[in-house]
Write a protein that holds these residues in place. Structure first.
Motif, PDB file in Angstrom:
ATOM      1  N   ALA A  22       0.831  -1.208   0.000  1.00  0.00           N
ATOM      2  CA  ALA A  22       0.000   0.000   0.000  1.00  0.00           C
ATOM      3  C   ALA A  22       0.864   1.256   0.000  1.00  0.00           C
ATOM      4  O   ALA A  22       0.520   2.252  -0.637  1.00  0.00           O
ATOM      5  N   PHE A  23       1.985   1.213   0.696  1.00  0.00           N
ATOM      6  CA  PHE A  23       2.864   2.382   0.714  1.00  0.00           C
ATOM      7  C   PHE A  23       3.507   2.603  -0.646  1.00  0.00           C
ATOM      8  O   PHE A  23       3.668   3.731  -1.089  1.00  0.00           O
ATOM      9  N   VAL A  24       3.859   1.528  -1.334  1.00  0.00           N
ATOM     10  CA  VAL A  24       4.431   1.645  -2.674  1.00  0.00           C
ATOM     11  C   VAL A  24       3.380   2.177  -3.638  1.00  0.00           C
ATOM     12  O   VAL A  24       3.642   3.068  -4.438  1.00  0.00           O
ATOM     13  N   ILE A  25       2.185   1.629  -3.558  1.00  0.00           N
ATOM     14  CA  ILE A  25       1.106   2.044  -4.445  1.00  0.00           C
ATOM     15  C   ILE A  25       0.725   3.495  -4.175  1.00  0.00           C
ATOM     16  O   ILE A  25       0.487   4.265  -5.099  1.00  0.00           O
ATOM     17  N   ASN A  26       0.674   3.883  -2.920  1.00  0.00           N
ATOM     18  CA  ASN A  26       0.285   5.250  -2.562  1.00  0.00           C
ATOM     19  C   ASN A  26       1.243   6.260  -3.188  1.00  0.00           C
ATOM     20  O   ASN A  26       0.820   7.295  -3.683  1.00  0.00           O
ATOM     21  N   GLU A  27       2.533   5.968  -3.177  1.00  0.00           N
ATOM     22  CA  GLU A  27       3.511   6.892  -3.740  1.00  0.00           C
ATOM     23  C   GLU A  27       3.317   7.011  -5.246  1.00  0.00           C
ATOM     24  O   GLU A  27       3.401   8.083  -5.805  1.00  0.00           O
ATOM     25  N   LYS A  28       3.027   5.916  -5.915  1.00  0.00           N
ATOM     26  CA  LYS A  28       2.822   5.936  -7.356  1.00  0.00           C
ATOM     27  C   LYS A  28       1.520   6.641  -7.708  1.00  0.00           C
ATOM     28  O   LYS A  28       1.458   7.355  -8.687  1.00  0.00           O
ATOM     29  N   ALA A  33      -2.379  10.568  -9.971  1.00  0.00           N
ATOM     30  CA  ALA A  33      -3.431  11.540  -9.698  1.00  0.00           C
ATOM     31  C   ALA A  33      -3.100  12.880 -10.345  1.00  0.00           C
ATOM     32  O   ALA A  33      -3.981  13.555 -10.888  1.00  0.00           O
ATOM     33  N   GLN A  34      -1.839  13.261 -10.289  1.00  0.00           N
ATOM     34  CA  GLN A  34      -1.428  14.505 -10.945  1.00  0.00           C
ATOM     35  C   GLN A  34      -1.607  14.402 -12.451  1.00  0.00           C
ATOM     36  O   GLN A  34      -2.005  15.372 -13.100  1.00  0.00           O
ATOM     37  N   ALA A  35      -1.336  13.234 -13.015  1.00  0.00           N
ATOM     38  CA  ALA A  35      -1.519  13.045 -14.455  1.00  0.00           C
ATOM     39  C   ALA A  35      -2.996  13.158 -14.827  1.00  0.00           C
ATOM     40  O   ALA A  35      -3.340  13.827 -15.804  1.00  0.00           O
ATOM     41  N   TRP A  36      -3.858  12.530 -14.039  1.00  0.00           N
ATOM     42  CA  TRP A  36      -5.295  12.616 -14.327  1.00  0.00           C
ATOM     43  C   TRP A  36      -5.804  14.046 -14.152  1.00  0.00           C
ATOM     44  O   TRP A  36      -6.653  14.512 -14.919  1.00  0.00           O
ATOM     45  N   ALA A  37      -5.274  14.762 -13.167  1.00  0.00           N
ATOM     46  CA  ALA A  37      -5.668  16.163 -12.983  1.00  0.00           C
ATOM     47  C   ALA A  37      -5.213  16.988 -14.184  1.00  0.00           C
ATOM     48  O   ALA A  37      -5.945  17.868 -14.664  1.00  0.00           O
ATOM     49  N   GLY A  38      -4.021  16.708 -14.693  1.00  0.00           N
ATOM     50  CA  GLY A  38      -3.527  17.415 -15.868  1.00  0.00           C
ATOM     51  C   GLY A  38      -4.363  17.129 -17.101  1.00  0.00           C
ATOM     52  O   GLY A  38      -4.653  18.033 -17.901  1.00  0.00           O
ATOM     53  N   ILE A  39      -4.775  15.878 -17.267  1.00  0.00           N
ATOM     54  CA  ILE A  39      -5.638  15.526 -18.408  1.00  0.00           C
ATOM     55  C   ILE A  39      -6.967  16.260 -18.296  1.00  0.00           C
ATOM     56  O   ILE A  39      -7.480  16.807 -19.279  1.00  0.00           O
ATOM     57  N   GLY A  40      -7.541  16.292 -17.107  1.00  0.00           N
ATOM     58  CA  GLY A  40      -8.802  17.016 -16.911  1.00  0.00           C
ATOM     59  C   GLY A  40      -8.651  18.505 -17.160  1.00  0.00           C
ATOM     60  O   GLY A  40      -9.520  19.143 -17.750  1.00  0.00           O
ATOM     61  N   TYR A  41      -7.529  19.069 -16.717  1.00  0.00           N
ATOM     62  CA  TYR A  41      -7.273  20.497 -16.931  1.00  0.00           C
ATOM     63  C   TYR A  41      -7.159  20.809 -18.418  1.00  0.00           C
ATOM     64  O   TYR A  41      -7.743  21.782 -18.907  1.00  0.00           O
ATOM     65  N   LEU A  42      -6.410  19.996 -19.138  1.00  0.00           N
ATOM     66  CA  LEU A  42      -6.263  20.233 -20.572  1.00  0.00           C
ATOM     67  C   LEU A  42      -7.589  20.068 -21.316  1.00  0.00           C
ATOM     68  O   LEU A  42      -7.883  20.825 -22.247  1.00  0.00           O
ATOM     69  N   ILE A  59     -12.731   7.794 -14.535  1.00  0.00           N
ATOM     70  CA  ILE A  59     -11.785   6.856 -15.136  1.00  0.00           C
ATOM     71  C   ILE A  59     -10.495   6.830 -14.315  1.00  0.00           C
ATOM     72  O   ILE A  59      -9.916   5.769 -14.085  1.00  0.00           O
ATOM     73  N   GLY A  60     -10.048   7.988 -13.869  1.00  0.00           N
ATOM     74  CA  GLY A  60      -8.848   8.047 -13.036  1.00  0.00           C
ATOM     75  C   GLY A  60      -9.018   7.295 -11.729  1.00  0.00           C
ATOM     76  O   GLY A  60      -8.112   6.583 -11.279  1.00  0.00           O
ATOM     77  N   ALA A  61     -10.184   7.428 -11.102  1.00  0.00           N
ATOM     78  CA  ALA A  61     -10.441   6.730  -9.835  1.00  0.00           C
ATOM     79  C   ALA A  61     -10.513   5.221 -10.037  1.00  0.00           C
ATOM     80  O   ALA A  61      -9.946   4.449  -9.249  1.00  0.00           O
ATOM     81  N   VAL A  62     -11.176   4.785 -11.093  1.00  0.00           N
ATOM     82  CA  VAL A  62     -11.285   3.360 -11.382  1.00  0.00           C
ATOM     83  C   VAL A  62      -9.909   2.780 -11.699  1.00  0.00           C
ATOM     84  O   VAL A  62      -9.550   1.697 -11.233  1.00  0.00           O
ATOM     85  N   GLN A  63      -9.126   3.508 -12.490  1.00  0.00           N
ATOM     86  CA  GLN A  63      -7.787   3.036 -12.841  1.00  0.00           C
ATOM     87  C   GLN A  63      -6.924   2.891 -11.592  1.00  0.00           C
ATOM     88  O   GLN A  63      -6.213   1.909 -11.429  1.00  0.00           O
ATOM     89  N   GLY A  64      -7.003   3.847 -10.692  1.00  0.00           N
ATOM     90  CA  GLY A  64      -6.227   3.769  -9.451  1.00  0.00           C
ATOM     91  C   GLY A  64      -6.639   2.597  -8.578  1.00  0.00           C
ATOM     92  O   GLY A  64      -5.788   1.901  -8.013  1.00  0.00           O
ATOM     93  N   SER A  65      -7.940   2.363  -8.467  1.00  0.00           N
ATOM     94  CA  SER A  65      -8.402   1.262  -7.630  1.00  0.00           C
ATOM     95  C   SER A  65      -8.064  -0.095  -8.247  1.00  0.00           C
ATOM     96  O   SER A  65      -7.688  -1.029  -7.535  1.00  0.00           O
ATOM     97  N   LEU A  66      -8.152  -0.215  -9.568  1.00  0.00           N
ATOM     98  CA  LEU A  66      -7.782  -1.475 -10.208  1.00  0.00           C
ATOM     99  C   LEU A  66      -6.283  -1.736 -10.112  1.00  0.00           C
ATOM    100  O   LEU A  66      -5.852  -2.873  -9.943  1.00  0.00           O
ATOM    101  N   HIS A  67      -5.505  -0.679 -10.202  1.00  0.00           N
ATOM    102  CA  HIS A  67      -4.058  -0.830 -10.053  1.00  0.00           C
ATOM    103  C   HIS A  67      -3.731  -1.306  -8.636  1.00  0.00           C
ATOM    104  O   HIS A  67      -2.906  -2.206  -8.436  1.00  0.00           O
TER     105      HIS A  67
END
Length: 89
Positions: A22-28, A33-42, A59-67
């Protein structure tokens, strides 16, 4: 008695591995999350609708949970899958 101790120790080992990943995943996920925020901003900058922004966020939330679930299942079996899914959200 020995059988129940083995089961408890196996469960403790699975939980320890799941929390460790979980600590490894949290860091990634922070970078993801920043990438998904950037996609939404663009998308918003290019004139995307509010529904498109909602879809990008979902889609970002689902991708994170599946990862998270994939990493949890790899190191913790079915219990790790559930823990990874929860941590991924």
């Amino acid at each position: 008695m020995k059988k129940s101790i083995k089961k408890v120790m196996a469960l403790v080992a699975i939980c320890a591995m799941s929390f460790g990943t979980a600590f490894v995943i949290n860091e990634k996920q922070t970078k993801e999350a920043q990438a998904w925020a950037g996609i939404g901003y663009l998308a918003a900058k290019k004139g995307a609708s509010a529904e498109a922004g909602l879809a990008i966020g979902a889609i970002g939330a689902v991708q994170g949970s599946l990862h998270g679930a994939a990493w949890g299942a790899a190191f913790g079996g079915p219990v790790g899958f559930g823990v990874g899914l929860a941590v991924g959200l």
